[in-house]
Design a protein around this motif. Sequence first.
Motif, PDB file in Angstrom:
ATOM      1  N   CYS A 173      -0.849  15.289   1.851  1.00 15.46           N
ATOM      2  CA  CYS A 173       0.272  14.408   1.511  1.00 15.46           C
ATOM      3  C   CYS A 173       0.611  13.478   2.662  1.00 15.46           C
ATOM      4  CB  CYS A 173       1.497  15.240   1.125  1.00 15.46           C
ATOM      5  SG  CYS A 173       1.290  16.143  -0.435  1.00 15.46           S
ATOM      6  N   SER A 174       0.510  13.974   3.890  1.00 17.58           N
ATOM      7  CA  SER A 174       0.766  13.126   5.053  1.00 17.58           C
ATOM      8  C   SER A 174      -0.276  12.011   5.136  1.00 17.58           C
ATOM      9  CB  SER A 174       0.742  13.966   6.334  1.00 17.58           C
ATOM     10  OG  SER A 174       1.789  14.920   6.330  1.00 17.58           O
ATOM     11  N   GLU A 175      -1.514  12.343   4.755  1.00 20.30           N
ATOM     12  CA  GLU A 175      -2.553  11.310   4.732  1.00 20.30           C
ATOM     13  C   GLU A 175      -2.218  10.230   3.696  1.00 20.30           C
ATOM     14  OE1 GLU A 175      -7.242  10.633   3.623  1.00 20.30           O
ATOM     15  OE2 GLU A 175      -6.092  12.272   2.750  1.00 20.30           O
ATOM     16  N   LEU A 176      -1.681  10.650   2.534  1.00 22.24           N
ATOM     17  CA  LEU A 176      -1.291   9.682   1.505  1.00 22.24           C
ATOM     18  C   LEU A 176      -0.184   8.748   2.016  1.00 22.24           C
ATOM     19  CD1 LEU A 176      -1.232  11.850  -1.761  1.00 22.24           C
ATOM     20  CD2 LEU A 176      -3.024  10.302  -0.962  1.00 22.24           C
ATOM     21  N   ILE A 177       0.737   9.305   2.795  1.00 23.05           N
ATOM     22  CA  ILE A 177       1.805   8.489   3.375  1.00 23.05           C
ATOM     23  C   ILE A 177       1.213   7.446   4.327  1.00 23.05           C
ATOM     24  CG2 ILE A 177       3.797   8.537   4.940  1.00 23.05           C
ATOM     25  CD1 ILE A 177       4.496  11.289   3.685  1.00 23.05           C
ATOM     26  N   ALA A 178       0.235   7.875   5.137  1.00 29.86           N
ATOM     27  CA  ALA A 178      -0.429   6.941   6.048  1.00 29.86           C
ATOM     28  C   ALA A 178      -1.207   5.876   5.272  1.00 29.86           C
ATOM     29  CB  ALA A 178      -1.364   7.695   6.991  1.00 29.86           C
ATOM     30  N   ASP A 179      -1.834   6.267   4.162  1.00 28.61           N
ATOM     31  CA  ASP A 179      -2.546   5.294   3.325  1.00 28.61           C
ATOM     32  C   ASP A 179      -1.576   4.232   2.794  1.00 28.61           C
ATOM     33  OD1 ASP A 179      -4.918   6.639   3.690  1.00 28.61           O
ATOM     34  OD2 ASP A 179      -4.846   7.699   1.777  1.00 28.61           O
ATOM     35  N   ALA A 180      -0.398   4.679   2.385  1.00 25.14           N
ATOM     36  CA  ALA A 180       0.612   3.743   1.880  1.00 25.14           C
ATOM     37  C   ALA A 180       1.069   2.800   2.989  1.00 25.14           C
ATOM     38  CB  ALA A 180       1.805   4.512   1.315  1.00 25.14           C
ATOM     39  N   ALA A 181       1.213   3.341   4.201  1.00 26.88           N
ATOM     40  CA  ALA A 181       1.597   2.495   5.342  1.00 26.88           C
ATOM     41  C   ALA A 181       0.539   1.417   5.579  1.00 26.88           C
ATOM     42  CB  ALA A 181       1.782   3.347   6.594  1.00 26.88           C
ATOM     43  N   ARG A 182      -0.714   1.809   5.453  1.00 27.06           N
ATOM     44  CA  ARG A 182      -1.789   0.822   5.630  1.00 27.06           C
ATOM     45  C   ARG A 182      -1.706  -0.265   4.553  1.00 27.06           C
ATOM     46  NH1 ARG A 182      -8.169   1.637   7.068  1.00 27.06           N
ATOM     47  NH2 ARG A 182      -8.766  -0.540   6.783  1.00 27.06           N
ATOM     48  N   ASP A 183      -1.381   0.121   3.328  1.00 26.87           N
ATOM     49  CA  ASP A 183      -1.223  -0.873   2.256  1.00 26.87           C
ATOM     50  C   ASP A 183      -0.150  -1.905   2.618  1.00 26.87           C
ATOM     51  OD1 ASP A 183      -3.134   0.418   0.765  1.00 26.87           O
ATOM     52  OD2 ASP A 183      -1.711   1.435  -0.567  1.00 26.87           O
ATOM     53  N   ILE A 184       0.940  -1.416   3.241  1.00 30.53           N
ATOM     54  CA  ILE A 184       2.015  -2.323   3.651  1.00 30.53           C
ATOM     55  C   ILE A 184       1.524  -3.268   4.741  1.00 30.53           C
ATOM     56  CG2 ILE A 184       4.288  -2.449   4.753  1.00 30.53           C
ATOM     57  CD1 ILE A 184       4.911   0.292   3.412  1.00 30.53           C
ATOM     58  N   ALA A 185       0.862  -2.705   5.757  1.00 27.32           N
ATOM     59  CA  ALA A 185       0.368  -3.526   6.865  1.00 27.32           C
ATOM     60  C   ALA A 185      -0.700  -4.512   6.400  1.00 27.32           C
ATOM     61  CB  ALA A 185      -0.184  -2.632   7.969  1.00 27.32           C
ATOM     62  N   GLN A 186      -1.454  -4.121   5.384  1.00 24.25           N
ATOM     63  CA  GLN A 186      -2.546  -4.958   4.892  1.00 24.25           C
ATOM     64  C   GLN A 186      -2.036  -6.281   4.325  1.00 24.25           C
ATOM     65  OE1 GLN A 186      -5.559  -3.264   5.489  1.00 24.25           O
ATOM     66  NE2 GLN A 186      -6.384  -5.346   5.374  1.00 24.25           N
ATOM     67  N   ALA A 193       6.093  -2.635  -2.724  1.00 23.82           N
ATOM     68  CA  ALA A 193       6.802  -1.715  -3.615  1.00 23.82           C
ATOM     69  C   ALA A 193       5.888  -0.596  -4.098  1.00 23.82           C
ATOM     70  CB  ALA A 193       7.364  -2.489  -4.806  1.00 23.82           C
ATOM     71  N   ASN A 194       4.641  -0.927  -4.414  1.00 26.39           N
ATOM     72  CA  ASN A 194       3.693   0.103  -4.854  1.00 26.39           C
ATOM     73  C   ASN A 194       3.393   1.104  -3.742  1.00 26.39           C
ATOM     74  OD1 ASN A 194       3.329  -0.781  -7.512  1.00 26.39           O
ATOM     75  ND2 ASN A 194       1.770  -2.269  -6.915  1.00 26.39           N
ATOM     76  N   ALA A 195       3.370   0.621  -2.499  1.00 26.05           N
ATOM     77  CA  ALA A 195       3.181   1.532  -1.366  1.00 26.05           C
ATOM     78  C   ALA A 195       4.360   2.498  -1.264  1.00 26.05           C
ATOM     79  CB  ALA A 195       3.029   0.731  -0.076  1.00 26.05           C
ATOM     80  N   GLY A 196       5.560   1.973  -1.542  1.00 25.21           N
ATOM     81  CA  GLY A 196       6.737   2.846  -1.560  1.00 25.21           C
ATOM     82  C   GLY A 196       6.603   3.945  -2.600  1.00 25.21           C
TER      83      GLY A 196
END
Length: 395
Positions: free
Chosen positions: A282-295, A76-79
């Motif tokens: 901002c696109s990098e931040l989106i990728a960072d959030a995706a990594r949080d989900i995968a993590q 949820a935080n990644a979202g």
Amino acid sequence: MPRTVKDLLVEIKDTTELMVDLAYSAILYNNEDIAEEVLELEGRVLDLLKQIRVVSILAARRVEEAEKVSSILQIANAGQKISSAAADISSLVLRNIRLSDEMVKLMLYHSEETVVKLEVPENSEIAGKTLGEVRLHTRTGMRVIAIKRGFSWIFNPDRDTMVYKGDLLFAKGDPAALPRFYEVVAGKQIPPPPEPPDIKIEELDRAVDLLIEVKNLSELSVDLAYSSLIYGNDEIALEVVYLEEVIDNTKFEIEKSVLKCSRHFNDEQLMPLMAIVEIAYCSELIADAARDIAQVLLDKMEIPAIFKEAMRETDEVLTLITVSEESPLNGKTLGEARVESNTGMHVVAIKRKNEWITKPTANTRIFSGDVLIAKGTREGESELLKLCSTRAPLP
């Protein structure tokens, strides 16, 4: 009535994905109405996040339950991170920091998924019908993300949304699906889009090319991150980690190219350069959030069954389907088979034996044994499943 964790997860995922689509639409079409809607949706996501925290805390009475809750909260935080990045992109429009026309044409032409706006004419076959009745997404491969009707807007329309003549549709999908979309909505044929104009400054041309790459990869990383959790697939999760590193490095290359070419511009001409740098960030931040989900998967955190249930109820489903030897897709390219146009499903990645193809294009050839990761409607999922397993010829 209190919301369940599942309901909240569904709405967070649907809302954040819509925000990203709308944010890029706002910047590409310089549309303040859409940008303002994204900022309103950001407030909605923050409210949903508060609700899911409260519900999760109340549900955790033992250590085992707390471990399940921690993974849900990380997702949820990644979202929320994705939501914030989308809002920042939209803020550029409201601050009048926009890309040049040449940059916009390049991005629309080379994006993995393009955004189009089209008015519904009086004689349209879809006028006076719902999106569900006309099966627009499945038939054309383009998903309507917003409708402007007079001075009003309908964001994230569903299958029960009625379409009327004069409506302005904003839709997203494979660029190859545009001719079919125009044919169904407007009853007219369109020629292939012309090659976009060259950008004369070499460093600026490189910066825009890299920006397109970062945008495409960041959106892909989110799809793969959710897929990794849904299917418990470590390989997909590791691909998300790899993509995040690629995007980090590419962002620095974009900044370097922009700095190099800035000498060609005066102070009044710097806005497009600022837009490039901010969108890349901002696109990098989106990728960072995706990594949080995968993590969540890579850290061996427990993923509650309720998460998978929630993902099946979102506006767009993610699915893994294996191509059989009898499938008409075997030996064909995605373009030749018109997969997105015929099914409404967008293939975001392909696993072939022990390798991943994370950026399939219209020229990517499909073979039996390939595992397709695709996103789209539930109806489209059924169509793709039939296409991957049947002996019937292609439509």
